[in-house]
Design a protein around this motif. Sequence first.
Motif, mmCIF file in Angstrom:
data_model
loop_
_atom_site.group_PDB
_atom_site.id
_atom_site.type_symbol
_atom_site.label_atom_id
_atom_site.label_comp_id
_atom_site.label_asym_id
_atom_site.label_seq_id
_atom_site.Cartn_x
_atom_site.Cartn_y
_atom_site.Cartn_z
ATOM 1 N N ILE A 132 7.258 -0.020 6.911
ATOM 2 C CA ILE A 132 6.829 1.241 6.315
ATOM 3 C C ILE A 132 8.076 2.015 5.915
ATOM 4 N N VAL A 133 8.109 2.536 4.688
ATOM 5 C CA VAL A 133 9.191 3.418 4.287
ATOM 6 C C VAL A 133 8.680 4.856 4.255
ATOM 7 N N ARG A 134 9.596 5.789 4.274
ATOM 8 C CA ARG A 134 9.245 7.196 4.369
ATOM 9 C C ARG A 134 8.949 7.782 2.986
ATOM 10 N N GLY A 135 7.876 8.567 2.904
ATOM 11 C CA GLY A 135 7.548 9.276 1.679
ATOM 12 C C GLY A 135 7.961 10.734 1.742
ATOM 13 N N ASN A 136 7.707 11.467 0.673
ATOM 14 C CA ASN A 136 8.097 12.872 0.650
ATOM 15 C C ASN A 136 7.289 13.703 1.657
ATOM 16 N N TRP A 137 5.972 13.442 1.769
ATOM 17 C CA TRP A 137 5.179 14.142 2.773
ATOM 18 C C TRP A 137 5.656 13.791 4.182
ATOM 19 N N GLY A 196 4.857 4.641 2.129
ATOM 20 C CA GLY A 196 4.974 5.995 2.623
ATOM 21 C C GLY A 196 3.843 6.936 2.275
ATOM 22 N N ASP A 197 4.041 8.196 2.658
ATOM 23 C CA ASP A 197 3.040 9.260 2.593
ATOM 24 C C ASP A 197 1.780 8.863 3.359
ATOM 25 N N LEU A 198 1.982 8.598 4.627
ATOM 26 C CA LEU A 198 0.873 8.357 5.538
ATOM 27 C C LEU A 198 0.070 9.629 5.763
ATOM 28 N N VAL A 199 0.730 10.769 5.654
ATOM 29 C CA VAL A 199 0.194 12.019 6.179
ATOM 30 C C VAL A 199 -0.128 13.012 5.072
ATOM 31 N N GLY A 200 -0.790 14.108 5.482
ATOM 32 C CA GLY A 200 -1.043 15.243 4.615
ATOM 33 C C GLY A 200 -2.174 15.032 3.636
ATOM 34 N N LYS A 201 -2.605 16.106 3.034
ATOM 35 C CA LYS A 201 -3.692 16.158 2.065
ATOM 36 C C LYS A 201 -5.053 15.898 2.721
ATOM 37 N N GLY A 202 -5.237 14.719 3.327
ATOM 38 C CA GLY A 202 -6.483 14.366 3.974
ATOM 39 C C GLY A 202 -6.469 14.692 5.460
ATOM 40 N N PRO A 203 -7.610 14.533 6.145
ATOM 41 C CA PRO A 203 -7.774 15.081 7.489
ATOM 42 C C PRO A 203 -7.190 14.262 8.630
ATOM 43 N N HIS A 204 -6.948 12.964 8.413
ATOM 44 C CA HIS A 204 -6.631 12.099 9.552
ATOM 45 C C HIS A 204 -5.216 11.534 9.474
ATOM 46 N N ILE A 245 0.840 -1.186 0.000
ATOM 47 C CA ILE A 245 0.000 0.000 0.000
ATOM 48 C C ILE A 245 0.881 1.244 0.000
ATOM 49 N N SER A 246 0.322 2.373 -0.427
ATOM 50 C CA SER A 246 1.108 3.603 -0.464
ATOM 51 C C SER A 246 0.186 4.808 -0.466
ATOM 52 N N ASP A 247 0.745 5.946 -0.084
ATOM 53 C CA ASP A 247 0.078 7.232 -0.225
ATOM 54 C C ASP A 247 -1.332 7.222 0.390
ATOM 55 N N ILE A 248 -1.356 7.029 1.687
ATOM 56 C CA ILE A 248 -2.611 6.980 2.439
ATOM 57 C C ILE A 248 -3.193 8.388 2.588
ATOM 58 N N HIS A 249 -2.346 9.332 2.910
ATOM 59 C CA HIS A 249 -2.691 10.745 2.998
ATOM 60 C C HIS A 249 -3.915 11.013 3.875
ATOM 61 N N GLY A 250 -3.954 10.360 5.028
ATOM 62 C CA GLY A 250 -4.955 10.684 6.029
ATOM 63 C C GLY A 250 -6.388 10.423 5.641
ATOM 64 N N ASN A 251 -6.610 9.551 4.665
ATOM 65 C CA ASN A 251 -7.962 9.242 4.184
ATOM 66 C C ASN A 251 -8.434 7.940 4.826
ATOM 67 N N LEU A 252 -9.192 8.051 5.922
ATOM 68 C CA LEU A 252 -9.595 6.848 6.660
ATOM 69 C C LEU A 252 -10.601 5.975 5.916
ATOM 70 N N PRO A 253 -11.631 6.524 5.257
ATOM 71 C CA PRO A 253 -12.534 5.622 4.525
ATOM 72 C C PRO A 253 -11.801 4.782 3.485
ATOM 73 N N ALA A 254 -10.856 5.377 2.782
ATOM 74 C CA ALA A 254 -10.088 4.627 1.782
ATOM 75 C C ALA A 254 -9.175 3.601 2.445
ATOM 76 N N LEU A 255 -8.542 3.975 3.538
ATOM 77 C CA LEU A 255 -7.647 3.048 4.237
ATOM 78 C C LEU A 255 -8.418 1.861 4.799
ATOM 79 N N HIS A 256 -9.554 2.118 5.448
ATOM 80 C CA HIS A 256 -10.343 1.016 6.006
ATOM 81 C C HIS A 256 -10.841 0.076 4.896
ATOM 82 N N ALA A 257 -11.300 0.648 3.781
ATOM 83 C CA ALA A 257 -11.781 -0.190 2.678
ATOM 84 C C ALA A 257 -10.661 -1.053 2.124
#
Length: 246
Positions: free
Chosen positions: A59-64, A36-44, A7-19
């Motif tokens: 988990i590897v680190r993304g640019n965000w 990576g890119d667990l954070v930013g863009k989305g709210p969570h 998986i990659s680029d979660i960006h704080g989107n919980l509905p997408a992550l849970h699905a």
Amino acid sequence: MDRIAIISDIHGNLPALHATLDDIAARGITRIFCLGDLVGKGPHSDQATDICRAACEAIVRGNWDDFILNETDKPALQWHQQRLGPARLDYIATLPYLLEFEMSGKRIRLFHASQESVYYRVQMDDTREKHMAMFTNTPFTGDGPPPDVVGYGDIHSAYAKSFRNRTLFNAGSVGNPLDVTQASYAILEGTYGSSAAAPFGIQLVRVPYDIERAISDAAALGMPELAAYANELRTARYRGRKVDVE
């Protein structure tokens, strides 16, 4: 035969992550690697970090994840930093840039964006030379054995390309896809940790999720740059692009 969800680029989107995690679980896959890119863009960013830390073996680190660690005067980035808090930021600072292993006799190398850095971007429609360079060793990757398979995230567009004895794939984005308005991830199938030749496969998976819920979550928290975020989720078009091409 072993299976690994990438998986990659979660960006704080919980509905997408849970699905996505529900789909992975329904397939009986228990090993998950995150690019990576667990954070930013989305709210969570906070909950996405906690969930991925619990669910993912690596988990590897993304640019965000990288630049969110820096002091900033940008209100949107400050908002995400405040949501994360010091303890999570300290955890993100420990994330490595690279993951390597063997599977069915193939050397696999996973990183967020490219062999150069978390900020050097490689698009699906870039030149063959730029794609082939993804397999090279650099100061960023170190001098390990050259990989047969390279997987990455960053561009939020899933694809796979085969070269002679080499395969390059992008897992797409779970939380901010910019090719299709569905969450995306990849599955590697083979014999994990084995240097012996054996069957090996790569599958790209799309997962529908509740886009409007993701947008309403962001609105309820007063997230900055909401309009641009909502448009990206609804249209799969990057806010910085002037034309509808990927």
